[in-house]
Write an enzyme that holds these catalytic residues in place. Structure first.
Site, PDB file in Angstrom:
ATOM      1  N   THR A   1       1.096  -1.235  -0.192  1.00 53.73           N
ATOM      2  CA  THR A   1      -0.041   0.067  -0.257  1.00 53.73           C
ATOM      3  C   THR A   1       0.925   1.882  -0.109  1.00 53.73           C
ATOM      4  O   THR A   1       0.746   1.908  -1.031  1.00 53.73           O
ATOM      5  CB  THR A   1      -1.042  -0.307   0.917  1.00 53.73           C
ATOM      6  OG1 THR A   1      -1.370  -1.126   1.430  1.00 53.73           O
ATOM      7  CG2 THR A   1      -1.468   1.452   1.000  1.00 53.73           C
TER       8      THR A   1
ATOM      9  N   ASN B   1      -5.514  -9.376  -8.038  1.00 53.45           N
ATOM     10  CA  ASN B   1      -6.080 -10.295  -6.491  1.00 53.45           C
ATOM     11  C   ASN B   1      -7.279 -11.290  -6.563  1.00 53.45           C
ATOM     12  O   ASN B   1      -7.535 -12.150  -6.133  1.00 53.45           O
ATOM     13  CB  ASN B   1      -5.972  -9.283  -5.382  1.00 53.45           C
ATOM     14  CG  ASN B   1      -6.546  -8.178  -5.823  1.00 53.45           C
ATOM     15  OD1 ASN B   1      -6.098  -7.557  -7.137  1.00 53.45           O
ATOM     16  ND2 ASN B   1      -7.042  -7.597  -5.393  1.00 53.45           N
TER      17      ASN B   1
ATOM     18  N   SER C   1       5.259  -6.936  -1.807  1.00 54.49           N
ATOM     19  CA  SER C   1       4.887  -7.286  -0.595  1.00 54.49           C
ATOM     20  C   SER C   1       4.868  -8.799   0.107  1.00 54.49           C
ATOM     21  O   SER C   1       4.640  -9.935  -0.088  1.00 54.49           O
ATOM     22  CB  SER C   1       3.323  -7.022  -0.208  1.00 54.49           C
ATOM     23  OG  SER C   1       2.956  -6.575   1.618  1.00 54.49           O
ATOM     24  N   ALA C   2       6.062  -8.543   1.380  1.00 52.11           N
ATOM     25  CA  ALA C   2       6.753  -9.770   1.872  1.00 52.11           C
ATOM     26  C   ALA C   2       5.595 -10.604   2.499  1.00 52.11           C
ATOM     27  O   ALA C   2       5.440 -12.061   2.107  1.00 52.11           O
ATOM     28  CB  ALA C   2       7.500  -9.542   3.026  1.00 52.11           C
ATOM     29  N   HIS C   3       4.110 -10.206   2.957  1.00 49.68           N
ATOM     30  CA  HIS C   3       3.384 -11.343   3.805  1.00 49.68           C
ATOM     31  C   HIS C   3       2.335 -11.361   2.552  1.00 49.68           C
ATOM     32  O   HIS C   3       1.612 -13.220   2.977  1.00 49.68           O
ATOM     33  CB  HIS C   3       2.508 -10.284   4.540  1.00 49.68           C
ATOM     34  CG  HIS C   3       1.092  -9.611   4.163  1.00 49.68           C
ATOM     35  ND1 HIS C   3      -0.063  -9.807   3.831  1.00 49.68           N
ATOM     36  CD2 HIS C   3       1.557  -8.412   3.596  1.00 49.68           C
ATOM     37  CE1 HIS C   3      -0.521  -8.797   3.454  1.00 49.68           C
ATOM     38  NE2 HIS C   3       0.171  -8.101   3.484  1.00 49.68           N
TER      39      HIS C   3
ATOM     40  N   THR D   1      14.100   4.219  10.428  1.00 48.85           N
ATOM     41  CA  THR D   1      15.201   2.861  11.329  1.00 48.85           C
ATOM     42  C   THR D   1      14.684   1.965  10.326  1.00 48.85           C
ATOM     43  O   THR D   1      13.616   1.208   9.918  1.00 48.85           O
ATOM     44  CB  THR D   1      14.835   2.409  12.658  1.00 48.85           C
ATOM     45  OG1 THR D   1      15.439   3.842  13.112  1.00 48.85           O
ATOM     46  CG2 THR D   1      15.811   1.727  12.954  1.00 48.85           C
TER      47      THR D   1
ATOM     48  N   CYS E   1      -9.821  -6.252   2.545  1.00 48.43           N
ATOM     49  CA  CYS E   1     -10.708  -4.923   3.403  1.00 48.43           C
ATOM     50  C   CYS E   1     -11.516  -4.776   2.993  1.00 48.43           C
ATOM     51  O   CYS E   1     -13.062  -3.757   4.107  1.00 48.43           O
ATOM     52  CB  CYS E   1      -9.168  -3.616   3.340  1.00 48.43           C
ATOM     53  SG  CYS E   1      -8.355  -3.818   1.296  1.00 48.43           S
TER      54      CYS E   1
HETATM   55  N1  PLP Z   1      -1.592  -4.173  -4.264  1.00 48.23           N
HETATM   56  C1  PLP Z   1      -2.461  -6.261  -4.804  1.00 48.23           C
HETATM   57  C2  PLP Z   1      -2.473  -6.184  -6.050  1.00 48.23           C
HETATM   58  C3  PLP Z   1      -3.138  -6.889  -3.615  1.00 48.23           C
HETATM   59  O1  PLP Z   1      -3.055  -7.608  -3.742  1.00 48.23           O
HETATM   60  C4  PLP Z   1      -2.625  -6.768  -2.068  1.00 48.23           C
HETATM   61  C5  PLP Z   1      -3.118  -7.168  -0.824  1.00 48.23           C
HETATM   62  O2  PLP Z   1      -4.355  -7.342  -0.608  1.00 48.23           O
HETATM   63  C6  PLP Z   1      -1.957  -5.085  -1.924  1.00 48.23           C
HETATM   64  C7  PLP Z   1      -1.198  -4.171  -3.199  1.00 48.23           C
HETATM   65  C8  PLP Z   1      -1.864  -4.312  -0.648  1.00 48.23           C
HETATM   66  O3  PLP Z   1      -0.954  -5.215   0.136  1.00 48.23           O
HETATM   67  P1  PLP Z   1       0.024  -4.730   1.716  1.00 48.23           P
HETATM   68  O4  PLP Z   1      -1.064  -5.452   2.796  1.00 48.23           O
HETATM   69  O5  PLP Z   1       1.032  -5.513   1.706  1.00 48.23           O
HETATM   70  O6  PLP Z   1      -0.562  -2.967   1.450  1.00 48.23           O
END
Ligand code: PLP
Length: 396
Positions: A72, A153, A201-203, A239, A326
């Site tokens: 994000t 996604n 994004s790592a997660h 940091t 979300c």
């Molecule tokens: N972009 C895409 C395509 C995603 O699927 C997501 C999370 O669902 C994000 C961005 C946002 O990721 P983060 O949780 O690292 O902000």
């Protein structure tokens, strides 16, 4: 049984990632920018972590990978930076995105629109795909940036971002891609494409939450959003998140290896789930298999409200999704279903199953049984289902 099939929302941290991070939480906790041994204790692993991130996307050494807190942040940063560099200064005024970008792109674009930027939202076709020609038709000499995700996604649909980036380069337009859903599923080689900025994004690939990244091609511009320090070449002060960087590096290494070693098995399980669920009457899947990531399926069971299905699945211990994480709390229809122009009653019935390399055959077989029971139960009490034609379709 508990079954996690919501891996496009987030993933379990791989135990190897957890082990790699642990010493930097409890033992080597120094601030890497300090001038003592507690700081230098972190340096080798910090650099190794960064090198693994570069290696994972084949980023040339002269280009930058800037560690951020999440995708994000990376997405907001690119768009807002383009606003500062190009739009506010009057050099250009136009940004193109797709209408199925993640909210971190769409909401940022709307915000910039309120500040005077001109935004074009490219449509998707009935297969959930973006046609390159629609991009060409919308580029103007005022276009500063095009931002199109690598993989969607919701559907897993893979967009032709490398081709689009080349078109943009020829026209002198910057190109950003949100590659959050592509890492660990699609081979990414930044030495061999014209993409200027890339978000991850790592997660989403079995790394920790709270750490992500932004690739930036050498010579491109980026206005720092956070000022106050020299970290990350002065681009992003704050940091350094040492455990996060070490963890993201390890997760990236494992995710890239998994493309050859684990994804074929993930695809087999996803296809098995899909084949079995498509045996249920009046069931539809968005985007042909060959054109989407191997772990994802967006499926609609006519007459079955997505939220009711989630309720039944959740009661049986199964996690899936009806939209982006979300958006799951408000009862809206799936945004991609709306964008492909699905009939209103189908748009409310979409369920996303997203698998990972930790998903097992036993879990998938259990899910098939639970979904079958849920569809039967929910259609029996559905006021709309009896009146709809009973086709045996597989593709919307
Ligand atoms: N972009 C895409 C395509 C995603 O699927 C997501 C999370 O669902 C994000 C961005 C946002 O990721 P983060 O949780 O690292 O902000």
């Amino acid at each position: 049984m508990r079954v996690y099939l919501d891996n496009n929302a987030t993933t379990i941290v791989d135990p190897q990632v957890k082990n790699a991070m642990e010493p930097f939480i409890s033992q080597y906790y120094g601030n890497p920018n300090s001038l003592h041994a507690f700081a230098s204790d972190t340096h080798i692993d910090l650099n190794n972590g960064l090198e693994k991130i570069y290696a994972g996307i084949h980023a040339p050494k002269q280009d930058s990978v800037i560690v951020t807190s999440c995708a994000t942040e990376s997405n907001n940063w690119v768009l807002k930076s383009i606003y500062f560099e190009y739009i506010l200064s009057g050099r250009k005024n136009h940004i193109i995105i797709s209408e199925v970008e993640h909210p971190s792109i769409i909401a940022t674009a709307r915000f910039l629109e309120s500040l005077g930027a001109k935004i074009t939202y490219l449509p998707i076709n009935s297969e959930g795909l973006i046609e390159t020609q629609t991009l060409i038709d919308n580029l103007t000499d005022k276009t500063a940036l095009v931002s199109i995700m690598w993989a969607n996604n919701e559907t897993g649909a893979i967009f032709p971002v490398e081709e689009m980036a080349t078109i943009c380069k020829e026209k002198g337009v910057l190109f950003h891609t949100d590659a959050v859903q592509a890492i660990g599923k699609i081979k990414i080689d930044m030495k061999d494409n014209d993409i200027d900025y890339l978000t991850f994004s790592a997660h989403k690939f079995h790394g920790p939450k709270g750490v992500g990244g932004l690739f930036m091609r050498k010579g491109k511009e980026l206005t720092p959003l956070f000022h106050g320090g020299e970290q990350m070449g002065g681009y992003r002060s704050g940091t350094l998140n040492v455990p996060g960087i070490v963890g993201m590096g390890k997760a990236m290494e494992l995710a890239v290896d998994a493309i050859d070693f684990d994804m074929p098995d993930v695809k087999e399980l996803r296809d098995h789930l899909e084949d079995e669920l498509l045996k249920i009457k009046d069931t539809f899947v968005v985007t042909p298999r060959k054109k989407r990531t191997d772990n994802t399926m967006l499926i609609s069971f006519r007459g079955v409200e997505g939220e009711s299905m989630l309720w039944d699945l959740n009661k049986a211990g199964i996690a899936a999704s009806t939209g982006s994480a979300c958006a799951s709390v408000d009862l809206e229809s799936n945004p991609v279903m709306e964008a492909i122009g699905a009939e209103a009653d189908l748009a409310h019935t979409a369920i996303r199953f997203s698998l990972s390399r930790f998903t097992t055959k036993e879990e998938i077989d259990y899910t098939i049984g639970v979904v079958n029971e849920a569809v039967t139960r929910l259609r029996e009490i559905s006021s709309s289902y009896a009146y709809t034609p009973k086709n045996h379709n597989s593709q919307l």
